[in-house]
Design an enzyme around this catalytic site. Structure first.
Site, PDB file in Angstrom:
ATOM      1  N   HIS A   1       0.345  -2.605  -0.312  1.00 37.01           N
ATOM      2  CA  HIS A   1       0.705  -4.176  -0.277  1.00 37.01           C
ATOM      3  C   HIS A   1       0.768  -4.551   0.970  1.00 37.01           C
ATOM      4  O   HIS A   1       0.922  -5.808   1.196  1.00 37.01           O
ATOM      5  CB  HIS A   1       2.017  -4.355  -1.203  1.00 37.01           C
ATOM      6  CG  HIS A   1       1.647  -4.080  -2.559  1.00 37.01           C
ATOM      7  ND1 HIS A   1       0.359  -4.814  -3.102  1.00 37.01           N
ATOM      8  CD2 HIS A   1       2.107  -3.149  -3.455  1.00 37.01           C
ATOM      9  CE1 HIS A   1       0.431  -4.335  -4.412  1.00 37.01           C
ATOM     10  NE2 HIS A   1       1.284  -3.303  -4.522  1.00 37.01           N
TER      11      HIS A   1
ATOM     12  N   GLU B   1       2.996  13.072 -12.090  1.00 32.13           N
ATOM     13  CA  GLU B   1       3.836  11.854 -11.658  1.00 32.13           C
ATOM     14  C   GLU B   1       4.521  11.035 -12.846  1.00 32.13           C
ATOM     15  O   GLU B   1       3.610  10.527 -13.694  1.00 32.13           O
ATOM     16  CB  GLU B   1       3.306  11.023 -10.495  1.00 32.13           C
ATOM     17  CG  GLU B   1       4.007   9.798 -10.080  1.00 32.13           C
ATOM     18  CD  GLU B   1       3.592   9.398  -8.954  1.00 32.13           C
ATOM     19  OE1 GLU B   1       3.008  10.110  -8.217  1.00 32.13           O
ATOM     20  OE2 GLU B   1       4.022   8.076  -8.566  1.00 32.13           O
TER      21      GLU B   1
ATOM     22  N   THR C   1      -0.581  -0.587 -11.944  1.00 30.69           N
ATOM     23  CA  THR C   1      -1.141   0.334 -13.026  1.00 30.69           C
ATOM     24  C   THR C   1       0.274   0.286 -14.091  1.00 30.69           C
ATOM     25  O   THR C   1       1.302   0.467 -13.829  1.00 30.69           O
ATOM     26  CB  THR C   1      -0.914   1.745 -12.109  1.00 30.69           C
ATOM     27  OG1 THR C   1      -1.453   1.600 -10.995  1.00 30.69           O
ATOM     28  CG2 THR C   1      -1.553   3.145 -12.883  1.00 30.69           C
TER      29      THR C   1
ATOM     30  N   ASN D   1       4.168   4.063  -0.211  1.00 28.64           N
ATOM     31  CA  ASN D   1       2.884   3.705  -0.598  1.00 28.64           C
ATOM     32  C   ASN D   1       2.757   2.267  -0.149  1.00 28.64           C
ATOM     33  O   ASN D   1       3.608   1.270   0.179  1.00 28.64           O
ATOM     34  CB  ASN D   1       2.656   3.176  -2.235  1.00 28.64           C
ATOM     35  CG  ASN D   1       1.779   2.691  -2.566  1.00 28.64           C
ATOM     36  OD1 ASN D   1       1.073   1.576  -2.036  1.00 28.64           O
ATOM     37  ND2 ASN D   1       1.352   2.986  -3.905  1.00 28.64           N
TER      38      ASN D   1
ATOM     39  N   ARG E   1      -9.177  -4.093  -4.135  1.00 34.18           N
ATOM     40  CA  ARG E   1      -8.227  -5.339  -3.739  1.00 34.18           C
ATOM     41  C   ARG E   1      -7.233  -5.299  -2.703  1.00 34.18           C
ATOM     42  O   ARG E   1      -6.866  -6.161  -2.372  1.00 34.18           O
ATOM     43  CB  ARG E   1      -7.659  -5.903  -5.133  1.00 34.18           C
ATOM     44  CG  ARG E   1      -6.407  -4.804  -5.611  1.00 34.18           C
ATOM     45  CD  ARG E   1      -5.629  -5.340  -6.755  1.00 34.18           C
ATOM     46  NE  ARG E   1      -6.696  -5.193  -8.131  1.00 34.18           N
ATOM     47  CZ  ARG E   1      -6.039  -5.152  -9.250  1.00 34.18           C
ATOM     48  NH1 ARG E   1      -4.524  -5.148  -9.351  1.00 34.18           N
ATOM     49  NH2 ARG E   1      -6.977  -5.044 -10.027  1.00 34.18           N
TER      50      ARG E   1
ATOM     51  N   HIS F   1       6.922   3.880  -9.438  1.00 31.87           N
ATOM     52  CA  HIS F   1       6.563   2.668  -9.837  1.00 31.87           C
ATOM     53  C   HIS F   1       7.621   1.671 -10.098  1.00 31.87           C
ATOM     54  O   HIS F   1       8.701   2.020 -10.934  1.00 31.87           O
ATOM     55  CB  HIS F   1       5.684   2.862 -11.144  1.00 31.87           C
ATOM     56  CG  HIS F   1       4.706   1.616 -11.383  1.00 31.87           C
ATOM     57  ND1 HIS F   1       5.058   0.403 -11.739  1.00 31.87           N
ATOM     58  CD2 HIS F   1       3.242   1.504 -10.917  1.00 31.87           C
ATOM     59  CE1 HIS F   1       3.994  -0.523 -11.523  1.00 31.87           C
ATOM     60  NE2 HIS F   1       3.000   0.367 -11.190  1.00 31.87           N
TER      61      HIS F   1
ATOM     62  N   GLU G   1      -4.371   7.858  -4.136  1.00 32.45           N
ATOM     63  CA  GLU G   1      -4.352   7.279  -5.690  1.00 32.45           C
ATOM     64  C   GLU G   1      -5.579   6.949  -5.991  1.00 32.45           C
ATOM     65  O   GLU G   1      -6.160   6.026  -5.400  1.00 32.45           O
ATOM     66  CB  GLU G   1      -3.187   6.317  -6.068  1.00 32.45           C
ATOM     67  CG  GLU G   1      -1.881   6.698  -5.753  1.00 32.45           C
ATOM     68  CD  GLU G   1      -0.939   5.701  -6.249  1.00 32.45           C
ATOM     69  OE1 GLU G   1      -1.446   4.491  -6.728  1.00 32.45           O
ATOM     70  OE2 GLU G   1       0.379   5.898  -6.000  1.00 32.45           O
TER      71      GLU G   1
ATOM     72  N   ARG H   1      -8.426   1.311  -4.998  1.00 32.69           N
ATOM     73  CA  ARG H   1      -8.966   0.733  -6.376  1.00 32.69           C
ATOM     74  C   ARG H   1     -10.326   0.576  -6.107  1.00 32.69           C
ATOM     75  O   ARG H   1     -10.897   0.330  -5.269  1.00 32.69           O
ATOM     76  CB  ARG H   1      -8.338  -0.598  -6.561  1.00 32.69           C
ATOM     77  CG  ARG H   1      -6.595  -0.336  -6.809  1.00 32.69           C
ATOM     78  CD  ARG H   1      -5.848  -1.499  -7.506  1.00 32.69           C
ATOM     79  NE  ARG H   1      -6.311  -1.743  -8.787  1.00 32.69           N
ATOM     80  CZ  ARG H   1      -5.486  -1.537  -9.731  1.00 32.69           C
ATOM     81  NH1 ARG H   1      -4.331  -0.968  -9.373  1.00 32.69           N
ATOM     82  NH2 ARG H   1      -5.641  -2.045 -11.095  1.00 32.69           N
TER      83      ARG H   1
ATOM     84  N   HIS I   1      -3.565   3.728  -2.747  1.00 32.86           N
ATOM     85  CA  HIS I   1      -4.422   3.781  -3.891  1.00 32.86           C
ATOM     86  C   HIS I   1      -5.731   2.913  -3.494  1.00 32.86           C
ATOM     87  O   HIS I   1      -5.760   1.691  -3.374  1.00 32.86           O
ATOM     88  CB  HIS I   1      -3.805   2.808  -4.971  1.00 32.86           C
ATOM     89  CG  HIS I   1      -4.410   2.882  -6.440  1.00 32.86           C
ATOM     90  ND1 HIS I   1      -3.889   2.235  -7.439  1.00 32.86           N
ATOM     91  CD2 HIS I   1      -5.476   3.234  -6.777  1.00 32.86           C
ATOM     92  CE1 HIS I   1      -4.508   2.123  -8.552  1.00 32.86           C
ATOM     93  NE2 HIS I   1      -5.767   2.946  -8.136  1.00 32.86           N
TER      94      HIS I   1
HETATM   95  N1  PXP Z   1       3.201   5.984  -8.098  1.00 36.92           N
HETATM   96  C1  PXP Z   1       1.790   5.644  -8.692  1.00 36.92           C
HETATM   97  C2  PXP Z   1       0.880   6.638  -9.501  1.00 36.92           C
HETATM   98  C3  PXP Z   1       1.296   4.069  -8.553  1.00 36.92           C
HETATM   99  O1  PXP Z   1       0.409   3.882  -8.938  1.00 36.92           O
HETATM  100  C4  PXP Z   1       2.296   3.324  -7.685  1.00 36.92           C
HETATM  101  C5  PXP Z   1       1.587   1.979  -7.728  1.00 36.92           C
HETATM  102  O2  PXP Z   1       0.359   1.932  -6.930  1.00 36.92           O
HETATM  103  C6  PXP Z   1       3.259   3.856  -7.175  1.00 36.92           C
HETATM  104  C7  PXP Z   1       3.922   4.916  -7.365  1.00 36.92           C
HETATM  105  C8  PXP Z   1       4.311   2.784  -6.548  1.00 36.92           C
HETATM  106  O3  PXP Z   1       4.689   1.725  -7.270  1.00 36.92           O
HETATM  107  P1  PXP Z   1       5.233   0.497  -6.684  1.00 36.92           P
HETATM  108  O4  PXP Z   1       4.522  -0.102  -5.570  1.00 36.92           O
HETATM  109  O5  PXP Z   1       5.620  -0.465  -7.911  1.00 36.92           O
HETATM  110  O6  PXP Z   1       6.685   1.025  -5.787  1.00 36.92           O
END
Ligand code: PXP
Length: 252
Positions: free
Chosen positions: A14, A155, A105, A11, A53, A194, A74, A49, A47
């Site tokens: 960030h 998930e 989330t 992901n 952001r 997550h 996402e 959003r 994601h």
């Molecule tokens: N899976 C989902 C559905 C999420 O919403 C997120 C965060 O955007 C992640 C995985 C990844 O989480 P993290 O960035 O904390 O590793």
């Protein structure tokens, strides 16, 4: 029997968070996606959003156009996001709950209370050939409700597991394992994610019914110290070793 390969979706949200702190083009999340591919990621997750952001519409356009790995979008279950997904046709879409004030989330989808709108969203995306997953809490009844909505994938939210310590963490891990087994037993593909880090990923990677982990924040943070490729390679190795140990195999 050979262990089923556990996929890693990286992901890159960030990377965009850091870019947006200054408003220019650097660092580019699409460049991060290319590096992730070189480091052994199996997919890229982003994601988009409602408040934009981090990931922008242009990022989604470029990811879907320029990256060869499967893209997992996402998204909230809104008409705007469904239209965007149908325009870009990512490989997969993971529907997540979204609240404007939250930092991230915070919990799984209300699949039992969110009924009709969610079912329509799953159907529209599925009809376009997009593989839909629902981001849910690790409860068998919630897994059943996700299947009733027509999603082929769930998930499981690992946030509570990652925040817990000691016995509470073991309990959360057992809850995730039970939900993953149940998902598999009723014919759903099971992912998780997550908050996962080098320290927390092993026991989750060892759950054989889970076939994909989506990990972002920790990898981008760790990249600050040792580089993104190195962070992804280490995460990949930890996942592979935990899976191999759990299924009685040694990784090469
Ligand atoms: N899976 C989902 C559905 C999420 O919403 C997120 C965060 O955007 C992640 C995985 C990844 O989480 P993290 O960035 O904390 O590793």
């Amino acid at each position: 029997m050979a262990a089923e390969k556990l996929r890693l979706g990286v992901n890159i949200d960030h990377v965009a968070t850091i870019r947006n702190a200054r408003g220019g083009p650097h660092p580019d999340p699409v460049r991060a996606a290319r590096l992730a591919e070189a480091a052994g990621a199996d997919g890229i997750t982003a994601h988009l959003r409602e408040d934009r952001r981090h990931i922008s519409d242009d990022d989604i356009t470029r990811l879907c156009r320029d990256i060869r790995l499967p893209i997992n979008l996402e998204m909230a279950a809104t008409a705007e996001m469904v239209a965007i997904a149908l325009r870009h046709r990512p490989h997969a879409a993971c529907i997540v709950p979204e609240r404007r004030q939250e930092r991230t989330t915070e919990g799984g989808l209300d699949v039992r209370g969110g009924g009709a709108g969610l079912a329509e969203c799953v159907a529209a995306l599925g009809a376009a050939g997009i593989r839909v997953s629902l981001f849910i809490e690790a409860e068998p009844a919630v897994v059943d409700a996700a299947r009733a909505l027509g999603a082929p994938v769930v998930e499981l939210h690992t946030g509570r597991y990652c925040e817990a310590t000691g016995e509470a963490r073991r309990h959360e891990c057992a809850r995730l394992a039970t939900a993953a087994r149940h998902a598999r037993a009723i014919g759903l593909e099971c992912h998780a994610g997550h908050g996962l880090s080098f320290d927390s990923v092993g026991p989750i990677a060892a759950i054989p019914e889970i076939v994909e982990l989506n990990i972002g924040h920790f990898l981008v943070g760790e990249a600050t110290f040792g580089g993104l490729e190195s962070a992804i390679r280490r995460m990949r190795a930890l996942m592979d070793n935990a899976r191999a140990a759990a299924t009685g195999e040694r990784s090469a």
